[in-house]
Scaffold this motif. Structure first.
Motif, mmCIF file in Angstrom:
data_model
loop_
_atom_site.group_PDB
_atom_site.id
_atom_site.type_symbol
_atom_site.label_atom_id
_atom_site.label_comp_id
_atom_site.label_asym_id
_atom_site.label_seq_id
_atom_site.Cartn_x
_atom_site.Cartn_y
_atom_site.Cartn_z
ATOM 1 N N SER A 195 0.833 -1.203 0.000
ATOM 2 C CA SER A 195 0.000 0.000 0.000
ATOM 3 C C SER A 195 0.867 1.252 0.000
ATOM 4 N N TYR A 196 1.864 1.255 0.880
ATOM 5 C CA TYR A 196 2.738 2.422 0.965
ATOM 6 C C TYR A 196 3.586 2.575 -0.292
ATOM 7 N N ASN A 197 3.959 1.478 -0.919
ATOM 8 C CA ASN A 197 4.715 1.577 -2.164
ATOM 9 C C ASN A 197 3.879 2.210 -3.272
ATOM 10 N N ILE A 198 2.591 1.897 -3.299
ATOM 11 C CA ILE A 198 1.698 2.530 -4.268
ATOM 12 C C ILE A 198 1.605 4.022 -3.970
ATOM 13 N N LEU A 224 6.269 -1.091 9.859
ATOM 14 C CA LEU A 224 6.542 -1.783 8.603
ATOM 15 C C LEU A 224 7.971 -1.508 8.145
ATOM 16 N N THR A 225 8.540 -2.451 7.438
ATOM 17 C CA THR A 225 9.906 -2.309 6.937
ATOM 18 C C THR A 225 9.873 -2.075 5.430
ATOM 19 N N PRO A 226 10.338 -0.918 4.964
ATOM 20 C CA PRO A 226 10.378 -0.664 3.516
ATOM 21 C C PRO A 226 11.194 -1.741 2.814
ATOM 22 N N ASN A 227 10.771 -2.126 1.614
ATOM 23 C CA ASN A 227 11.511 -3.147 0.872
ATOM 24 C C ASN A 227 12.212 -2.531 -0.327
ATOM 25 N N ILE A 228 12.841 -3.367 -1.121
ATOM 26 C CA ILE A 228 13.617 -2.870 -2.254
ATOM 27 C C ILE A 228 12.739 -2.110 -3.239
ATOM 28 N N ILE A 229 11.461 -2.501 -3.347
ATOM 29 C CA ILE A 229 10.545 -1.806 -4.255
ATOM 30 C C ILE A 229 10.301 -0.387 -3.779
ATOM 31 N N SER A 230 10.246 -0.177 -2.471
ATOM 32 C CA SER A 230 10.058 1.167 -1.924
ATOM 33 C C SER A 230 11.145 2.098 -2.423
ATOM 34 N N PHE A 231 12.389 1.641 -2.329
ATOM 35 C CA PHE A 231 13.519 2.484 -2.706
ATOM 36 C C PHE A 231 13.676 2.578 -4.222
ATOM 37 N N LYS A 232 13.381 1.484 -4.926
ATOM 38 C CA LYS A 232 13.453 1.536 -6.386
ATOM 39 C C LYS A 232 12.463 2.554 -6.930
ATOM 40 N N THR A 233 11.274 2.605 -6.332
ATOM 41 C CA THR A 233 10.261 3.562 -6.774
ATOM 42 C C THR A 233 10.728 4.989 -6.537
#
Length: 405
Positions: A195-198, A224-233
């Motif tokens: 959700s947060y990545n969106i 929650l722990t941000p993942n690689i998608i969070s940072f890639k975005t």
């Protein structure tokens, strides 16, 4: 404890969205006439679908180009077969085709025909109905569908489908409203990392990326722990806006959290370098990836191809294309959609034809029709009629959706 966390999240979200204060609740459309659905439903009762082999039903629907007949056949098949209702691909193709015809009423008809089966289906089925409206750029219908879901289906999965529908439509104010209001009013909806990545993806559409960066500590405060998608975005956001130096903020955040960047992170940087015309820096980055890792992937090589073509260096682009294969990467749609028009412009029709046959041999579902049209036009001009006809014939494969990009 949960209510305290929710309250904290709401306060932090208000701060993040201070520059995009929502002015309304997520929109709900007026109830559209259901004449198309009723007519299609009446027709579906006449079709003895249970007597037709399943594969034949699918093939007929995938081949159908008349939108009204497509609606009728789709509803008939869906009514007769639970198996059909779980065929994700045929739903995606049907909605894409109807949307390309500008038939939002038809999209609404087929999705409405699925709603009677919600109670007996899982949350994935419910989320797909919401998401299909997003595919058709109908976010208000996606919202109406979400709010009218049975309580058991109002989950974070359906919530994420709604957020994605707003992203697809570019309605970021509505997304901000939904993110703030829905979890507070629906206790079963607890935003996930996805959700947060969106949310980050939506905020990265704005020139001021500070709000997008602030989502990372917000996630962490919510447990929650941000993942690689969070940072890639985030990296894509900075590089897409041409803020190559400022992107170091994101790389530093990853380093602080011991997040190991993957090829997608470096591809974001490659995209930024190529967009700025820094092809030699892009080449150096790929060489560093080849030496130290992560290994370049198809997208990495596609970016180099794009960079060389941008400077009119077709021979270097061809070399990268051949290197891509040598390095055990597989060409994708982006590879050929970038190369074929340039091969046509350069008069290298043999290589362009070879690439197109490669496209069809890989059975990609979506092909840019302008790529095929440009090649066919060039082949006709060169009196290579049989090859032009063959390309047209291959492009009529019912499994392929021709897109106008």
């Amino acid at each position: 404890m949960a209510s305290t966390t929710a309250a904290s999240r709401t306060r932090l979200l208000s701060s993040i969205f201070s520059s995009t204060t929502p002015r309304r609740s997520p929109p709900k459309p007026e109830h559209a006439p259901k004449a198309a659905a009723a007519e299609a439903g009446a027709k579906s009762n006449k079709a003895p679908q249970s007597l037709v082999p399943f594969a034949k039903v699918l093939k007929a629907i995938l081949r159908q180009r008349d939108p009204d007949k497509l609606v009728s056949q789709f509803i008939a098949a869906s009514t007769a077969s639970p198996r059909f209702r779980h065929e994700h691909r045929v739903h995606e193709v049907t909605v894409a085709r109807l949307a390309s015809f500008g038939r939002q009423d038809a999209v609404e008809a087929i999705i409405d025909s699925q709603k009677p089966f919600l109670e007996g289906s899982g949350e994935g089925f419910a989320a797909r109905l919401v998401r299909l409206y997003g595919r058709a750029s109908m976010p208000s219908h996606a919202a109406e569908t979400f709010f009218n879901l049975p309580p058991k289906h109002k989950t974070v999965t359906a919530f994420n489908a709604l957020l994605t529908a707003y992203v697809d439509a570019g309605d970021f104010d509505a997304l901000a409203t939904a993110f703030k209001q829905i979890p507070d009013s629906h206790p079963t909806v607890v935003p996930s990392v996805c959700s947060y990545n969106i949310l980050i993806s939506a905020l990265c559409q704005k020139p001021d990326l500070s709000a997008a960066v602030d989502v990372i500590p917000l996630m962490e405060k919510c447990g929650l722990t941000p993942n690689i998608i969070s940072f890639k975005t985030l990296l894509n956001g900075f590089y897409n806006h041409g803020r190559l130096d400022d992107a170091e903020i994101v790389w530093d955040m990853m380093k602080e959290r011991n997040v190991e960047p993957d090829a997608m992170c470096y591809n974001a940087e490659l995209r930024g370098l190529v967009s700025e015309g820094r092809i030699e820096d892009a080449v150096a980055l790929v060489e560093r990836m080849q030496k130290d890792g992560p290994k370049p992937d198809t997208v990495s090589y596609n970016e180099l191809i794009r960079g060389y073509l941008k400077e009119g260096r077709l021979d270097e682009a061809k070399k990268v294309y051949h290197d891509l294969v040598k390095n055990e990467c597989t060409p994708n749609r982006g590879t050929f959609h970038t190369l074929v028009p340039r091969f046509v412009e350069a008069g290298d029709l043999d290589l362009a034809v070879s690439c197109c046959h490669e496209i069809f041999s890989r059975k990609w579902r979506k092909v840019d029709c302008s790529v095929l049209q440009g090649l066919v036009t060039a082949l006709v001009a060169a009196s290579r009629m049989e090859e032009a006809k063959r390309i047209i014939e291959l492009g009529r494969n019912p499994a392929i959706v021709l897109e106008r990009v």
